[in-house]
Design a protein around this motif. Sequence first.
Motif, PDB file in Angstrom:
ATOM      1  N   VAL A  92      34.147  43.738  45.742  1.00 15.12           N
ATOM      2  CA  VAL A  92      34.245  45.172  45.467  1.00 15.12           C
ATOM      3  C   VAL A  92      35.667  45.502  44.991  1.00 15.12           C
ATOM      4  O   VAL A  92      36.530  45.854  45.801  1.00 15.12           O
ATOM      5  CB  VAL A  92      33.884  46.020  46.702  1.00 15.12           C
ATOM      6  CG1 VAL A  92      33.837  47.507  46.348  1.00 15.12           C
ATOM      7  CG2 VAL A  92      32.546  45.583  47.285  1.00 15.12           C
ATOM      8  N   PRO A  93      35.936  45.392  43.692  1.00 19.09           N
ATOM      9  CA  PRO A  93      37.220  45.832  43.152  1.00 19.09           C
ATOM     10  C   PRO A  93      37.124  47.264  42.625  1.00 19.09           C
ATOM     11  O   PRO A  93      36.129  47.647  42.011  1.00 19.09           O
ATOM     12  CB  PRO A  93      37.460  44.849  42.006  1.00 19.09           C
ATOM     13  CG  PRO A  93      36.087  44.497  41.533  1.00 19.09           C
ATOM     14  CD  PRO A  93      35.147  44.637  42.704  1.00 19.09           C
ATOM     15  N   MET A 239      35.821  55.080  40.788  1.00 21.65           N
ATOM     16  CA  MET A 239      34.823  54.145  40.266  1.00 21.65           C
ATOM     17  C   MET A 239      35.164  52.738  40.763  1.00 21.65           C
ATOM     18  O   MET A 239      36.335  52.387  40.922  1.00 21.65           O
ATOM     19  CB  MET A 239      34.820  54.168  38.743  1.00 21.65           C
ATOM     20  CG  MET A 239      34.561  55.535  38.129  1.00 21.65           C
ATOM     21  SD  MET A 239      34.699  55.477  36.318  1.00 21.65           S
ATOM     22  CE  MET A 239      34.632  57.229  35.914  1.00 21.65           C
ATOM     23  N   HIS A 240      34.134  51.934  40.975  1.00 20.66           N
ATOM     24  CA  HIS A 240      34.363  50.581  41.491  1.00 20.66           C
ATOM     25  C   HIS A 240      33.143  49.720  41.203  1.00 20.66           C
ATOM     26  O   HIS A 240      32.081  50.216  40.833  1.00 20.66           O
ATOM     27  CB  HIS A 240      34.639  50.622  42.996  1.00 20.66           C
ATOM     28  CG  HIS A 240      33.592  51.346  43.784  1.00 20.66           C
ATOM     29  ND1 HIS A 240      33.535  52.723  43.875  1.00 20.66           N
ATOM     30  CD2 HIS A 240      32.541  50.887  44.509  1.00 20.66           C
ATOM     31  CE1 HIS A 240      32.513  53.084  44.628  1.00 20.66           C
ATOM     32  NE2 HIS A 240      31.880  51.983  45.012  1.00 20.66           N
ATOM     33  N   TYR A 241      33.312  48.414  41.363  1.00 24.45           N
ATOM     34  CA  TYR A 241      32.240  47.447  41.121  1.00 24.45           C
ATOM     35  C   TYR A 241      31.680  46.925  42.431  1.00 24.45           C
ATOM     36  O   TYR A 241      32.399  46.819  43.441  1.00 24.45           O
ATOM     37  CB  TYR A 241      32.770  46.257  40.322  1.00 24.45           C
ATOM     38  CG  TYR A 241      32.547  46.347  38.836  1.00 24.45           C
ATOM     39  CD1 TYR A 241      31.418  45.786  38.250  1.00 24.45           C
ATOM     40  CD2 TYR A 241      33.472  46.986  38.017  1.00 24.45           C
ATOM     41  CE1 TYR A 241      31.218  45.864  36.886  1.00 24.45           C
ATOM     42  CE2 TYR A 241      33.281  47.065  36.652  1.00 24.45           C
ATOM     43  CZ  TYR A 241      32.150  46.505  36.088  1.00 24.45           C
ATOM     44  OH  TYR A 241      31.945  46.587  34.737  1.00 24.45           O
ATOM     45  N   HIS A 242      30.406  46.568  42.388  1.00 16.50           N
ATOM     46  CA  HIS A 242      29.778  45.772  43.435  1.00 16.50           C
ATOM     47  C   HIS A 242      29.218  44.531  42.749  1.00 16.50           C
ATOM     48  O   HIS A 242      28.190  44.603  42.077  1.00 16.50           O
ATOM     49  CB  HIS A 242      28.638  46.527  44.116  1.00 16.50           C
ATOM     50  CG  HIS A 242      29.076  47.669  44.966  1.00 16.50           C
ATOM     51  ND1 HIS A 242      28.191  48.419  45.696  1.00 16.50           N
ATOM     52  CD2 HIS A 242      30.297  48.188  45.218  1.00 16.50           C
ATOM     53  CE1 HIS A 242      28.847  49.366  46.359  1.00 16.50           C
ATOM     54  NE2 HIS A 242      30.132  49.245  46.066  1.00 16.50           N
ATOM     55  N   SER A 243      29.890  43.409  42.872  1.00 11.85           N
ATOM     56  CA  SER A 243      29.381  42.145  42.339  1.00 11.85           C
ATOM     57  C   SER A 243      28.785  41.356  43.496  1.00 11.85           C
ATOM     58  O   SER A 243      29.517  40.804  44.327  1.00 11.85           O
ATOM     59  CB  SER A 243      30.493  41.341  41.660  1.00 11.85           C
ATOM     60  OG  SER A 243      30.919  41.978  40.473  1.00 11.85           O
ATOM     61  N   GLY A 327      37.065  41.224  35.354  1.00 19.65           N
ATOM     62  CA  GLY A 327      38.391  41.017  35.912  1.00 19.65           C
ATOM     63  C   GLY A 327      38.596  39.664  36.547  1.00 19.65           C
ATOM     64  O   GLY A 327      39.739  39.252  36.769  1.00 19.65           O
ATOM     65  N   HIS A 328      37.509  38.954  36.878  1.00 19.43           N
ATOM     66  CA  HIS A 328      37.609  37.619  37.475  1.00 19.43           C
ATOM     67  C   HIS A 328      36.692  36.673  36.717  1.00 19.43           C
ATOM     68  O   HIS A 328      35.545  37.036  36.415  1.00 19.43           O
ATOM     69  CB  HIS A 328      37.176  37.639  38.945  1.00 19.43           C
ATOM     70  CG  HIS A 328      37.999  38.521  39.824  1.00 19.43           C
ATOM     71  ND1 HIS A 328      39.368  38.445  39.900  1.00 19.43           N
ATOM     72  CD2 HIS A 328      37.630  39.516  40.679  1.00 19.43           C
ATOM     73  CE1 HIS A 328      39.811  39.341  40.757  1.00 19.43           C
ATOM     74  NE2 HIS A 328      38.776  40.011  41.240  1.00 19.43           N
ATOM     75  N   PRO A 329      37.115  35.462  36.425  1.00 19.21           N
ATOM     76  CA  PRO A 329      36.217  34.528  35.737  1.00 19.21           C
ATOM     77  C   PRO A 329      34.988  34.171  36.559  1.00 19.21           C
ATOM     78  O   PRO A 329      33.911  33.929  36.000  1.00 19.21           O
ATOM     79  CB  PRO A 329      37.106  33.304  35.481  1.00 19.21           C
ATOM     80  CG  PRO A 329      38.262  33.439  36.400  1.00 19.21           C
ATOM     81  CD  PRO A 329      38.464  34.906  36.612  1.00 19.21           C
TER      82      PRO A 329
END
Length: 427
Positions: A92-93, A239-243, A327-329
């Motif tokens: 979660v970034p 705003m943010h991500y949930h991967s 943002g991350h590989p």
Amino acid sequence: MTYRMRAAFVTALITAAGLGVSAAPASAKAPAAPCAPESTVHETLPNGTVWDLCWRMDERAGLILENVSVAYATNPEAVQVLQSIRLAQLNVPYDSGDTEYNDLTDYGFGGGDLETLKSEDCKGGSARTGSDGSAEPRRRKVLCVSAERSGLAYRLHSYDFPEGAEEPTETIYSKQGHDLVLRAISKVGWYEYVTEYRLQDDGAISARLGATGDLSPGNYYNADQGWPIGKGARDFSAMHYHSAFWRVDFNLAGKGKEIVEQYDTRTDGQGEMAAKLTTSHQTIAKEGSFTKANQRWWRLASPSSKNADRHRRSYELVTEGGDKYEGHPETQPDVTFTNGHACEMFATGNADPECPRRQTILDFTSNNEDLKDPIMWVRVGFHHVPRDEDQSPMPLHWQGFDLLPRDFTAQNPLTPDGRKDVNGQPR
């Protein structure tokens, strides 16, 4: 300052409309899963499908399903599908770049963050008592098990021409489907996460992660990185991500060593009315990460177990349009295939001392090993752009994927008697 503190007042309202399971038809029997009785789920759905599995809670991964097998009224011998399925990370970034969490490895979906289920959390089902997975485990109601209507399973208006008949015989075949649903709830900071697996009566499996609870009260930015949810142009919720990652270990028919195949469809000239399409496939022989493309999909096929038509049993990965966090590989591939190693349990933040220098799924594939008995890592992303309706509590929003049986049985396992002779091109 971290806002992954336990909120004082949020209670997720999760209602699962369920129905009771029926008695198993005499012809459909699945052996008990090899685990303690309290950790076993043995359920027969109204259409006669029998699912058997073991469940347990892990302090970090939360709900884990193991030794999953299925039997049908039309195919009564139980066949194993999965060795295990579990969440493998939730990254979660925040869009500001100042805040990021790995909720499973930093906090955990089990132990103290696993919620004790209330009556409204398991409406129409049964709340199972078991260990919460912590180092000093507590026994609580932590798993909801229910049978739920899934809607129309199939519908066919058939026109049959019996030999010698001048007019066709019309028959309408229609059946409602049902899912066996297993659900657990974890509270990490202000969010409440619902880990859910839906085992369908046609053999498909849906893995889903739901998010509810509340927006973080400490993460508010500007218009470029937030959405205004207060009065006027103010209070821009971040705003943010949930991967989300899942770790899937197939064990088709208890034999394992599945073959991974990638299928691609492309245009190939022109027919009389439309473009021609050609579908080809390749075997993925080495560990590696892969991304979706138009008309691309993957399946894992048993090298030895076959259905009654002598076709290899397999399961197909069906993914929806998950947002990719760039943002991350390690959060960019849609699916990664590795060999199974006991110390490779989390897609990122994998800190097992038995796995030095193997922190992410990309490290797991760095040795380029031949793929012998694959583990499938599935990533599904969601970019959460808050909205006014997220206050409060936040409505559930879902991300996940499906595992679709392909040639697992020779016909639809819910086939009615009047269509059992339809197998191959009708003569």
